[in-house]
Design a protein around this motif. Structure first.
Motif, PDB file in Angstrom:
ATOM      1  N   LEU A 141      43.249  54.407  61.675  1.00  0.00           N
ATOM      2  CA  LEU A 141      44.668  54.690  61.812  1.00  0.00           C
ATOM      3  C   LEU A 141      45.238  55.083  60.460  1.00  0.00           C
ATOM      4  CD1 LEU A 141      44.055  51.797  63.587  1.00  0.00           C
ATOM      5  CD2 LEU A 141      46.302  52.446  64.464  1.00  0.00           C
ATOM      6  N   ARG A 142      46.360  55.822  60.491  1.00  0.00           N
ATOM      7  CA  ARG A 142      47.058  56.153  59.257  1.00  0.00           C
ATOM      8  C   ARG A 142      48.529  56.370  59.558  1.00  0.00           C
ATOM      9  NH1 ARG A 142      46.329  61.189  54.987  1.00  0.00           N
ATOM     10  NH2 ARG A 142      46.740  59.973  53.093  1.00  0.00           N
ATOM     11  N   SER A 143      49.361  56.162  58.554  1.00  0.00           N
ATOM     12  CA  SER A 143      50.795  56.339  58.703  1.00  0.00           C
ATOM     13  C   SER A 143      51.123  57.715  59.274  1.00  0.00           C
ATOM     14  CB  SER A 143      51.490  56.165  57.349  1.00  0.00           C
ATOM     15  OG  SER A 143      52.854  56.556  57.425  1.00  0.00           O
ATOM     16  N   THR A 144      52.109  57.760  60.131  1.00  0.00           N
ATOM     17  CA  THR A 144      52.560  59.033  60.694  1.00  0.00           C
ATOM     18  C   THR A 144      53.114  59.952  59.610  1.00  0.00           C
ATOM     19  OG1 THR A 144      54.709  58.014  61.176  1.00  0.00           O
ATOM     20  CG2 THR A 144      53.086  58.057  62.947  1.00  0.00           C
ATOM     21  N   LYS A 145      53.484  59.392  58.446  1.00  0.00           N
ATOM     22  CA  LYS A 145      54.000  60.206  57.346  1.00  0.00           C
ATOM     23  C   LYS A 145      52.885  60.941  56.616  1.00  0.00           C
ATOM     24  CE  LYS A 145      57.767  56.904  56.620  1.00  0.00           C
ATOM     25  NZ  LYS A 145      58.351  55.901  55.688  1.00  0.00           N
ATOM     26  N   GLY A 146      51.631  60.570  56.878  1.00  0.00           N
ATOM     27  CA  GLY A 146      50.505  61.283  56.309  1.00  0.00           C
ATOM     28  C   GLY A 146      50.125  60.911  54.900  1.00  0.00           C
ATOM     29  N   GLY A 147      50.786  59.934  54.303  1.00  0.00           N
ATOM     30  CA  GLY A 147      50.456  59.502  52.961  1.00  0.00           C
ATOM     31  C   GLY A 147      49.929  58.085  52.955  1.00  0.00           C
ATOM     32  N   GLY A 148      49.418  57.656  51.799  1.00  0.00           N
ATOM     33  CA  GLY A 148      48.932  56.295  51.667  1.00  0.00           C
ATOM     34  C   GLY A 148      47.570  56.101  52.299  1.00  0.00           C
ATOM     35  N   PRO A 149      47.092  54.862  52.349  1.00  0.00           N
ATOM     36  CA  PRO A 149      45.723  54.589  52.780  1.00  0.00           C
ATOM     37  C   PRO A 149      45.543  54.656  54.289  1.00  0.00           C
ATOM     38  CG  PRO A 149      46.847  52.542  52.386  1.00  0.00           C
ATOM     39  CD  PRO A 149      47.806  53.633  51.972  1.00  0.00           C
ATOM     40  N   TYR A 150      44.295  54.713  54.689  1.00  0.00           N
ATOM     41  CA  TYR A 150      43.917  54.555  56.085  1.00  0.00           C
ATOM     42  C   TYR A 150      43.722  53.068  56.387  1.00  0.00           C
ATOM     43  CZ  TYR A 150      42.997  59.584  56.352  1.00  0.00           C
ATOM     44  OH  TYR A 150      43.124  60.956  56.345  1.00  0.00           O
ATOM     45  N   LEU A 151      43.821  52.715  57.656  1.00  0.00           N
ATOM     46  CA  LEU A 151      43.468  51.391  58.148  1.00  0.00           C
ATOM     47  C   LEU A 151      42.259  51.572  59.042  1.00  0.00           C
ATOM     48  CD1 LEU A 151      43.983  48.343  58.568  1.00  0.00           C
ATOM     49  CD2 LEU A 151      45.615  48.966  60.386  1.00  0.00           C
ATOM     50  N   GLU A 152      41.125  50.985  58.639  1.00  0.00           N
ATOM     51  CA  GLU A 152      39.862  51.233  59.324  1.00  0.00           C
ATOM     52  C   GLU A 152      39.267  49.926  59.843  1.00  0.00           C
ATOM     53  OE1 GLU A 152      38.781  55.008  56.403  1.00  0.00           O
ATOM     54  OE2 GLU A 152      37.472  53.251  56.408  1.00  0.00           O
ATOM     55  N   PHE A 153      38.924  49.917  61.118  1.00  0.00           N
ATOM     56  CA  PHE A 153      38.255  48.776  61.735  1.00  0.00           C
ATOM     57  C   PHE A 153      36.799  49.169  61.957  1.00  0.00           C
ATOM     58  CE2 PHE A 153      42.700  48.263  62.674  1.00  0.00           C
ATOM     59  CZ  PHE A 153      42.906  46.905  62.505  1.00  0.00           C
ATOM     60  N   LEU A 154      35.889  48.498  61.257  1.00  0.00           N
ATOM     61  CA  LEU A 154      34.469  48.824  61.313  1.00  0.00           C
ATOM     62  C   LEU A 154      33.709  47.753  62.085  1.00  0.00           C
ATOM     63  CD1 LEU A 154      33.735  50.042  57.672  1.00  0.00           C
ATOM     64  CD2 LEU A 154      34.526  51.362  59.649  1.00  0.00           C
ATOM     65  N   ARG A 155      32.824  48.203  62.960  1.00  0.00           N
ATOM     66  CA  ARG A 155      32.026  47.257  63.740  1.00  0.00           C
ATOM     67  C   ARG A 155      30.993  46.592  62.832  1.00  0.00           C
ATOM     68  NH1 ARG A 155      27.355  47.207  66.992  1.00  0.00           N
ATOM     69  NH2 ARG A 155      27.568  45.858  68.818  1.00  0.00           N
ATOM     70  N   VAL A 156      31.062  45.268  62.747  1.00  0.00           N
ATOM     71  CA  VAL A 156      30.168  44.486  61.898  1.00  0.00           C
ATOM     72  C   VAL A 156      29.701  43.273  62.699  1.00  0.00           C
ATOM     73  CG1 VAL A 156      29.984  43.108  59.793  1.00  0.00           C
ATOM     74  CG2 VAL A 156      31.309  45.220  59.770  1.00  0.00           C
ATOM     75  N   PRO A 157      28.407  43.007  62.763  1.00  0.00           N
ATOM     76  CA  PRO A 157      27.924  41.835  63.511  1.00  0.00           C
ATOM     77  C   PRO A 157      28.456  40.535  62.887  1.00  0.00           C
ATOM     78  CG  PRO A 157      26.125  43.340  63.000  1.00  0.00           C
ATOM     79  CD  PRO A 157      27.304  43.807  62.214  1.00  0.00           C
ATOM     80  N   GLY A 158      28.668  39.549  63.719  1.00  0.00           N
ATOM     81  CA  GLY A 158      29.103  38.240  63.217  1.00  0.00           C
ATOM     82  C   GLY A 158      30.613  38.119  63.231  1.00  0.00           C
ATOM     83  N   GLY A 159      31.088  36.925  63.511  1.00  0.00           N
ATOM     84  CA  GLY A 159      32.521  36.679  63.594  1.00  0.00           C
ATOM     85  C   GLY A 159      33.031  35.872  62.423  1.00  0.00           C
ATOM     86  N   GLU A 160      34.293  35.521  62.493  1.00  0.00           N
ATOM     87  CA  GLU A 160      34.939  34.763  61.428  1.00  0.00           C
ATOM     88  C   GLU A 160      34.389  33.339  61.374  1.00  0.00           C
ATOM     89  OE1 GLU A 160      39.036  33.772  62.075  1.00  0.00           O
ATOM     90  OE2 GLU A 160      39.491  33.902  59.963  1.00  0.00           O
ATOM     91  N   THR A 161      34.110  32.860  60.177  1.00  0.00           N
ATOM     92  CA  THR A 161      33.665  31.476  60.005  1.00  0.00           C
ATOM     93  C   THR A 161      34.615  30.684  59.120  1.00  0.00           C
ATOM     94  OG1 THR A 161      32.262  32.134  58.136  1.00  0.00           O
ATOM     95  CG2 THR A 161      31.240  32.087  60.313  1.00  0.00           C
ATOM     96  N   VAL A 162      35.463  31.374  58.366  1.00  0.00           N
ATOM     97  CA  VAL A 162      36.456  30.717  57.518  1.00  0.00           C
ATOM     98  C   VAL A 162      37.764  31.481  57.654  1.00  0.00           C
ATOM     99  CG1 VAL A 162      34.759  29.864  55.851  1.00  0.00           C
ATOM    100  CG2 VAL A 162      35.818  32.087  55.494  1.00  0.00           C
ATOM    101  N   PRO A 163      38.904  30.870  57.319  1.00  0.00           N
ATOM    102  CA  PRO A 163      40.171  31.602  57.380  1.00  0.00           C
ATOM    103  C   PRO A 163      40.140  32.825  56.468  1.00  0.00           C
ATOM    104  CG  PRO A 163      40.566  29.250  57.170  1.00  0.00           C
ATOM    105  CD  PRO A 163      39.091  29.452  56.970  1.00  0.00           C
ATOM    106  N   ASP A 164      40.832  33.877  56.898  1.00  0.00           N
ATOM    107  CA  ASP A 164      40.893  35.098  56.100  1.00  0.00           C
ATOM    108  C   ASP A 164      41.579  34.841  54.765  1.00  0.00           C
ATOM    109  OD1 ASP A 164      39.677  36.715  58.023  1.00  0.00           O
ATOM    110  OD2 ASP A 164      41.570  37.133  59.031  1.00  0.00           O
ATOM    111  N   ARG A 165      40.990  35.376  53.703  1.00  0.00           N
ATOM    112  CA  ARG A 165      41.584  35.263  52.370  1.00  0.00           C
ATOM    113  C   ARG A 165      42.435  36.487  52.050  1.00  0.00           C
ATOM    114  NH1 ARG A 165      41.237  30.923  49.014  1.00  0.00           N
ATOM    115  NH2 ARG A 165      41.493  31.382  46.803  1.00  0.00           N
ATOM    116  N   VAL A 166      42.250  37.536  52.829  1.00  0.00           N
ATOM    117  CA  VAL A 166      42.992  38.781  52.655  1.00  0.00           C
ATOM    118  C   VAL A 166      43.527  39.193  54.025  1.00  0.00           C
ATOM    119  CG1 VAL A 166      42.876  41.178  51.875  1.00  0.00           C
ATOM    120  CG2 VAL A 166      41.421  39.448  50.782  1.00  0.00           C
ATOM    121  N   HIS A 167      44.792  39.550  54.096  1.00  0.00           N
ATOM    122  CA  HIS A 167      45.340  39.979  55.380  1.00  0.00           C
ATOM    123  C   HIS A 167      46.481  40.972  55.171  1.00  0.00           C
ATOM    124  CE1 HIS A 167      48.201  36.517  54.655  1.00  0.00           C
ATOM    125  NE2 HIS A 167      49.054  37.440  55.081  1.00  0.00           N
TER     126      HIS A 167
END
Length: 246
Positions: free
Chosen positions: A168-194
């Protein structure tokens, strides 16, 4: 009604030091905004930034564990020489090489001074106009499900969706993309970055939170107490916050 990502929230034992690192890494400035250290483009504090997704470093008492963060930043470069120079400069600032099972790849994986992983990418045409942050990258089990949730949760455009990734990316066309990548394994600890999301002026924060719950978000108790933002988790448990309108 809509929400927009405005900052990446990073937890740190020494928020000021980690904030200074990221300011130097991105070529931005560190601003002391109360107890947090906000990192954004130079020229004076502007919040929310109209284009960039910035960084807010928040002090916490617990150090990062050895578990890889599920959210990280990818940094953009303009040439192979720029990539090599940036990697060396970041190491001089306190970054260290990190192994996350990447094998032989054209990008370099590093960790900030408190162990938060990030990547310095080789030059890619797709990131030529993003600014220093090419992408906010989220590990997930089902990119298609993330596309359904986040495509409705925020007002960004869905550029790509497959079994491997959703972008995904802002409709304004600037700034970073937001990318969801398929990775095996789930969360085991609380997220340190969000991600932190912000309603537009005049929109109702409570109504936005209720809309997200209807999409599949769940309430999250992190011991935050009585605060003006709402902590939620997406359908795969990724933490995020809905801030009070500016």
């Amino acid at each position: 009604m809509a929400l927009r990502p405005v900052q990446v929230n990073i937890k740190a034992l020494d928020a000021a030091a980690v904030g200074r690192f990221w300011a130097e890494a991105l070529g931005w400035c560190a601003y002391s905004a109360g107890v947090t250290t906000y990192v954004g483009p130079g020229g004076g504090l502007v919040w929310p930034d109209p284009v960039s997704v910035c960084v807010d470093v928040v002090p916490v008492p617990e150090p990062k564990t050895a578990t890889k963060n599920r959210v990280h930043l990818d940094l953009a470069t303009t040439s192979t020489a720029h990539q090599a120079e940036l990697v060396e400069r970041l190491k001089a600032l306190g970054a260290t090489p990190a192994q996350v099972g990447q094998g032989q790849v054209p990008w370099t994986v590093l960790a900030d001074p408190e162990g938060n992983e990030f990547c310095v990418l080789e030059p890619r045409e797709v990131y030529r106009d993003t600014g220093p942050i090419a992408a906010v990258v989220v590990d997930c089990a089902d990119p298609r499900a993330m596309a359904r949730f986040w495509g409705e949760a925020i007002d960004w455009t869905l550029h790509e969706v497959s079994d491997r990734q959703a972008v995904l990316r802002s409709t304004k066309g600037g700034g970073p993309y937001l990318e969801f990548l398929r990775v095996p394994g789930g969360e085991t600890v609380p997220d340190r970055v969000h991600l932190d999301l912000l309603p537009y002026p005049g929109d109702d924060q409570a109504a936005e939170v209720q809309r997200l719950r209807a999409l599949g978000a769940t309430d999250l108790d992190l011991g935050q107490g009585d605060v003006p933002w709402t902590c939620l988790a997406d359908p795969e448990g990724h933490e995020f916050c809905v801030l009070a309108p500016s």
